[in-house]
Write an enzyme that holds these catalytic residues in place. Structure first.
Site, short mmCIF file in Angstrom:
data_model
loop_
_atom_site.label_atom_id
_atom_site.label_comp_id
_atom_site.label_asym_id
_atom_site.label_seq_id
_atom_site.Cartn_x
_atom_site.Cartn_y
_atom_site.Cartn_z
N CYS A 42 -36.13 -3.79 0.47
CA CYS A 42 -37.43 -3.20 0.82
C CYS A 42 -37.27 -1.93 1.65
CB CYS A 42 -38.32 -4.23 1.50
SG CYS A 42 -37.53 -5.13 2.81
N GLY A 64 -2.05 6.86 2.01
CA GLY A 64 -1.82 7.79 3.11
C GLY A 64 -0.81 7.28 4.12
N ILE A 65 -1.03 6.08 4.63
CA ILE A 65 -0.10 5.53 5.63
C ILE A 65 1.19 5.09 4.93
CG2 ILE A 65 0.26 3.64 7.27
CD1 ILE A 65 -2.69 3.79 7.98
N ILE A 82 -1.53 -7.09 -4.82
CA ILE A 82 -0.86 -8.05 -3.95
C ILE A 82 -1.59 -9.39 -4.00
CG2 ILE A 82 -2.14 -7.39 -1.84
CD1 ILE A 82 1.60 -8.37 -2.02
N ASP A 111 1.55 -1.45 -4.89
CA ASP A 111 0.23 -0.82 -4.90
C ASP A 111 -0.32 -0.89 -6.31
OD1 ASP A 111 -2.00 1.05 -4.79
OD2 ASP A 111 -1.15 1.74 -2.89
N CYS A 168 -9.97 -19.48 15.63
CA CYS A 168 -9.83 -18.67 14.43
C CYS A 168 -9.94 -19.55 13.18
CB CYS A 168 -8.49 -17.95 14.45
SG CYS A 168 -8.18 -16.98 12.97
N GLY A 185 0.83 -1.21 0.00
CA GLY A 185 0.00 0.00 0.00
C GLY A 185 0.86 1.25 0.00
N ALA A 201 -7.97 -7.43 0.81
CA ALA A 201 -6.51 -7.49 0.65
C ALA A 201 -5.82 -7.73 1.99
CB ALA A 201 -5.99 -6.21 0.01
#
Ligand SMILES: [Zn+2]
Length: 715
Positions: free
Chosen positions: A176, A26-27, A98, A47, A461, A23, A123
């Site tokens: 609906c 922004g970060i 990715i 990216d 998990c 990515g 992702a």
């Protein structure tokens, strides 16, 4: 660098380690800068996106000339040019998804650490699974408005991204609710977007806007209501009808807001416990009260003794104005549609936004729902979660600190499956890496940043527990298309990327992503129409093994063939039951924003029990802030924001003599507003403003000194 870290081993491993940054938004921009400034020498950024004008306010590595170019490539180039010092610094850019099959387990194994700076669940889940399969530590991150989160995922050591259960990407609404009984502004906005698609976009029966007769609540009345329609010749689509009437705004207006509403009123069951809608006829528009501003919308507001005029897009239109905007945008969209063919709704397309804002407000008016300004409609319709550069910048700093801590504790430079001698490393990671939350400051939570011990893996998990999870899926085999099962259940719900479906215990492949990708256009058209029951071996109680070779991940699915009412299942054609086996723990299921808050609050509640631990946590916070100062996030801890408003609280409570008044400069659409705040006081600026500077007053006057907070962008 040696001076900063005082540990030659760490300096060496920072130089040697290979980082994959997923990515470049922004970060991502913050992280790549921080990594290079810290001395990391091998960074790959991947990216798929290209740079959009709307990214420029916060993704500071990009400027206007980059619009349309690859985020990964520009981020890598600009960061290398500005922040890499020393030789042999290798910044690779990959302009791709990715989730592409090229990036297999061995690709992931070639990195020391993977960092997620992504904006979508699909992702994130995929990278989570790939890192578990490759046994590479992953630093997961996210930001939403003023909230943010960073945590480290290490196989068998800490909770993985999917340990907290199913996450939901976007809110969806039952058909609906949208077509018959809206009760919130967002319902009317969704309806207006559907109307746009019906009139000018790709034909999609899911986006129908007419009253919905399949609504379970009107079942008893259907025959009677149907009669009325069949009298009215052949049913036609909304578009055919609009074209026949040459998109006449008055005819369309009366149909959408008067005739259809009158028809809905005939569905008496709907209104037994609900407020009835009021039809709105074009002839009503001349009435005086439809040309006045609603009382909630004043054209100016007072802020700190000064009056600011409200900006155009923040006013709530009168009904008359709504009609005028509707009529104008309809005319323009019709011309564009005739010239260009199907249009796609885009929040940045002024006319398309005007259309949705006007239509949604007219519908809201009919249903007695609060009307919204164009600005609010834009953010709601565009599903925009506000992205704030200072949040990203703090998160970027915290990610970098976690990466350094990971390297300090990754003593064994091996990616082999868990070996007994790795338990030392596991403990070290567990003790040193943190789960960090950035959240709003309140009286009992005075710190912007809190860090907690990493959560334990969830033994149930579906992804990291090490056993193949068993799931029951109920659907109607005679009605559900195979393509819908694959796309909605396997891809969207279970986050598979490259699945094969087999009957469990046999090698017989029923469906495979690879094979589907090889199909010719003609074959694909045929496959698209296949029902699940067209596959002979799919019967009630059949057990399927879905295996994703790329993710090295399998799930066992038992199909239950059963018909049910979709409206009673939130419009979904399937029901999922997860068989948790013998181990039972509290299951969690939260939506993303709340999740960040709830987790933090939950963790905070736990620590309150033990005050000595709390002190310790608070100390860690302060250390975080201090270290952040090294990371170009100067003094940000002195400024706090309130959630959902741009309230800035100056919390600098130093001695009276040192104290300084604060100046806040905010900007909206090119207009700048300056507000002064007393030390310890607070200021609330308009919600839509972009705060550009926060600075001590004396220093502004003398034109010197640091900004407490300033948007940074490179030329
Ligand atoms: Zn997990």
């Amino acid at each position: 660098m040696k001076h900063v870290f005082d540990d030659q081993n760490l300096v060496d491993s920072i130089k040697k380690s290979k980082i994959l940054l997923v990515g470049g938004g922004g970060i991502g921009c913050e992280v790549i800068k921080n990594l290079l400034l810290t001395g990391f020498s091998h960074v790959s950024v991947i990216d798929l996106d290209t740079i959009d004008v709307s990214n420029l306010n916060r993704q500071f590595l990009f400027n206007k000339s980059h619009v349309g170019e690859s985020k990964a490539k520009v981020a890598a180039n600009v960061a290398h040019k500005n922040f890499a010092h020393g030789e042999h610094i290798d910044v690779k850019a990959i302009h791709n998804s990715i989730q592409s099959q090229e990036y297999d387990v061995s690709f992931f194994k070639s990195f020391s650490i993977v960092i997620n700076a992504l904006d979508n669940i699909s992702a994130r889940s995929h990278v989570n699974r790939m890192c578990l399969a490759a046994n590479v530590p992953l630093i997961e991150s996210g930001s939403e408005g003023y909230f943010g989160q960073v945590f480290t995922i290490k196989k068998h050591v800490s909770a993985c991204y999917e340990c907290t259960g199913q996450r939901q990407d976007q809110r969806t609404f039952a058909s609906c609710t949208i077509r018959n009984t809206p009760s919130l502004p967002i319902h009317c906005i969704v309806w207006a977007k559907h109307l746009f698609a019906q009139l000018f976009g790709e034909d999609d029966p899911d986006n129908d806007v007419s009253p919905d007769l399949s609504d379970a609540e009107v079942a008893s009345q259907v025959n009677e209501l149907m009669k009325e329609i069949s009298n009215d010749k052949k049913p036609e689509t909304t578009r055919e009808w609009a074209q026949k009437n040459n998109y006449d705004p008055i005819v369309l207006f009366n149909k959408l807001f008067c005739i259809d509403i009158q028809y809905l009123l005939k569905m008496v069951n709907l209104w037994e416990k609900r407020r009835k809608p009021t039809p709105l006829h074009f002839d009503d528009l001349a009435k005086e009260h439809f040309t006045c501003q609603p009382s909630s919308s004043t054209s100016s507001e007072v802020c700190n003794g000064k009056t600011y005029s409200k900006l155009k897009d923040q006013k709530i239109w009168t009904i008359r104005e709504c009609y005028e905007v509707f009529s104008e945008s309809l005319k323009e969209l019709k011309e564009r549609f005739n010239k260009e063919g199907n249009l796609i709704w885009d929040k940045d397309d002024e006319t398309a936004l005007n259309f949705v804002a006007a239509v949604s407000n007219l519908r809201s008016h009919c249903f007695g729902i609060e009307m919204k300004s164009k600005f609010d409609v834009k953010s709601m319709a565009g599903n925009i979660i506000p992205a704030i550069s200072s949040t990203n910048s703090i998160i970027g700093g915290l990610i970098t600190l976690q990466a350094i801590k990971l390297l300090q504790n990754l003593k064994h430079e091996t990616n082999d499956e868990k070996l007994p001698n790795n338990s030392f490393e596991d403990n070290a990671i567990k003790n040193n890496c943190k789960q960090i939350f950035l959240r709003k400051v309140s009286l009992n939570r005075p710190n912007l940043i809190s860090s907690y011990e990493l959560f334990d893996p969830n033994p149930n998990c579906l992804v990291c527990s090490g056993r193949v999870p068993e799931i029951d899926i109920t659907l109607s085999l005679n009605e559900v298309l195979m393509i819908d099962f694959v796309e909605q259940v396997l891809f969207k719900k279970l986050n598979f990327v490259c699945p094969d479906i087999c009957i469990d215990g046999t090698a017989k492949v029923i469906w495979s992503k690879d094979e589907a990708d090889m199909e010719t256009e003609e074959e694909r058209e045929i496959s698209k129409k296949k029902l699940m029951s067209d596959f002979k071996s799919l019967k009630n109680d059949v057990r399927l093994r879905v295996n994703d070779l790329l993710q090295d991940y399998s799930v066992l699915i038992t199909l239950k063939d059963e018909k049910f009412d979709l409206n009673e299942n939130e419009g979904l054609f399937y029901k999922i039951i997860i068989n948790e086996g013998e181990i039972k723990t509290e299951s969690k299921n939260k939506e993303s924003t709340n999740e960040i808050k709830d987790e933090a609050e939950e963790a905070f509640e736990k620590t309150k029990m033990d005050s000595s631990k709390e002190d310790e946590l608070l100390r860690t916070d302060q250390q975080c802030l201090r270290t952040n100062e090294l990371n170009d996030i100067s003094k940000i801890g002195e400024i706090a924001y309130e959630e959902n408003s741009q309230e800035i609280i100056c919390i600098d409570d130093e001695d009276e003599e040192d104290s300084e008044d604060i100046m806040v400069m905010a900007e909206y659409a090119g207009e700048t507003m300056v507000t002064e705040v007393e030390n310890g006081g607070d200021v609330e600026t308009d919600n839509s403003c972009d705060i550009i500077e926060v600075r001590e007053k004396r220093k502004v006057e003398e034109n010197e000194g640091d900004f407490l907070l300033k948007k940074r962008r490179l030329d």
